[in-house]
Design an enzyme around this catalytic site. Sequence first.
Site, PDB file in Angstrom:
ATOM      1  N   LYS A  21      -7.690 -13.980  -8.840  1.00 35.42           N
ATOM      2  CA  LYS A  21      -8.911 -13.970  -8.044  1.00 35.42           C
ATOM      3  C   LYS A  21      -9.831 -12.832  -8.496  1.00 35.42           C
ATOM      4  O   LYS A  21      -9.348 -11.768  -8.883  1.00 35.42           O
ATOM      5  CB  LYS A  21      -8.505 -13.750  -6.585  1.00 35.42           C
ATOM      6  N   LYS A  32     -12.842  -6.591  -6.798  1.00 40.60           N
ATOM      7  CA  LYS A  32     -13.545  -5.364  -7.180  1.00 40.60           C
ATOM      8  C   LYS A  32     -12.568  -4.256  -7.543  1.00 40.60           C
ATOM      9  O   LYS A  32     -12.958  -3.253  -8.133  1.00 40.60           O
ATOM     10  CB  LYS A  32     -14.451  -4.911  -6.040  1.00 40.60           C
ATOM     11  N   LYS A  84       0.825  -1.206   0.000  1.00 38.51           N
ATOM     12  CA  LYS A  84       0.000   0.000   0.000  1.00 38.51           C
ATOM     13  C   LYS A  84       0.859   1.256   0.000  1.00 38.51           C
ATOM     14  O   LYS A  84       0.458   2.270  -0.582  1.00 38.51           O
ATOM     15  CB  LYS A  84      -0.959   0.011   1.196  1.00 38.51           C
TER      16      LYS A  84
END
Length: 332
Positions: free
Chosen positions: A197, A200, A115
């Site tokens: 996978k 979203k 991140k």
Amino acid sequence: MSEAKKTIFSGVQPSGKLTLGNYLGAIRNFPILQDEYNCIYCVVDMHAITVRQDPAQLRKQTIEVLAQYLACGLDPEKSTLFIQSHVPAHAELSWVLNCYTMFGEASRMTQFKDKSSKHADNVNVGLFDYPVLMAADILLYQTELVPVGVDQLQHIELARNIAQRFNGVYSDTFKMPEPYIPKAGAKIMSLADPTRKMSKSDENQNAFILLMDKPEDIMRKFKRAVTDSDSRIIMSEDKAGVSNLITIYSLATGKTIDEVEAEFEGKGYGEFKPAVGEAVVELLRPIREKTEDLLKNKDYLESVYREGANKAAYMARKTLDKVYRKVGFVKR
Ligand code: TRP
């Protein structure tokens, strides 16, 4: 809530967007789980602000996740459903746990490293501290099982290390949580790249199905789903795309893999893909409609999350009181 039941704690980010993958992999099992376990579901809005959020959007999405969980069969009489920022004990315990977390071990968290490189202009202390808040979430409820994907295993390990360290210094305070990988969980892959996978956050909008997608969008995405050159509809390791669609169709219709293969024997993708699309449309239709109804009923949603916060706060307070006493804070 019986004492004999094990506690499951699950945190969900208020992105507002739950996918078919989330549903088939986990949420679908909620109604079964809540009979067997003491289930606590928390919408983690405090975690969400470790990256920049639009405030109006965050508020809206928090409520949307809540409504979707209810629409999927989560029963607020049986489970505890609440919003993290409504229970101050999360922030309070996380401060204490900060003092029992080593800088070095927090620095090793791979999600923090990922991140930080993704949000290089906003590597804030909250992002670094994210896993400690998550440990507080889990440990506050004397949680035994935490359903998570593999990407969160390192965070659970950290929570265990923190708990062990604290227990070691002050005697048993926290239960040792364990990751819980549901038996019936299915891994649903991207429709655009079936080796990955379904997520979203995929840049390709056709890669995932959202629970709130309209039927025509669902149909379009399945018709475009990536398959392979050989057109047989069979489950096979070298046919990742078709295998993924077979899994989805089987879960959506309740048919076994063998039944699905037999149904489409000698038929091509031209028939198979729209059939999967239709099955998913029908699977999601009641969830979408229920969610839309719930979102019109703000009073009800409010009563659910208020009641949930009351229940959660009561459980959390017991642990926090114990912790405050053990570290030497004066009782007020
Ligand atoms: N970090 C988790 C995720 O991104 C969300 C989360 C926050 C969580 N607190 C938690 C998950 C506690 C399980 C338990 O998926």
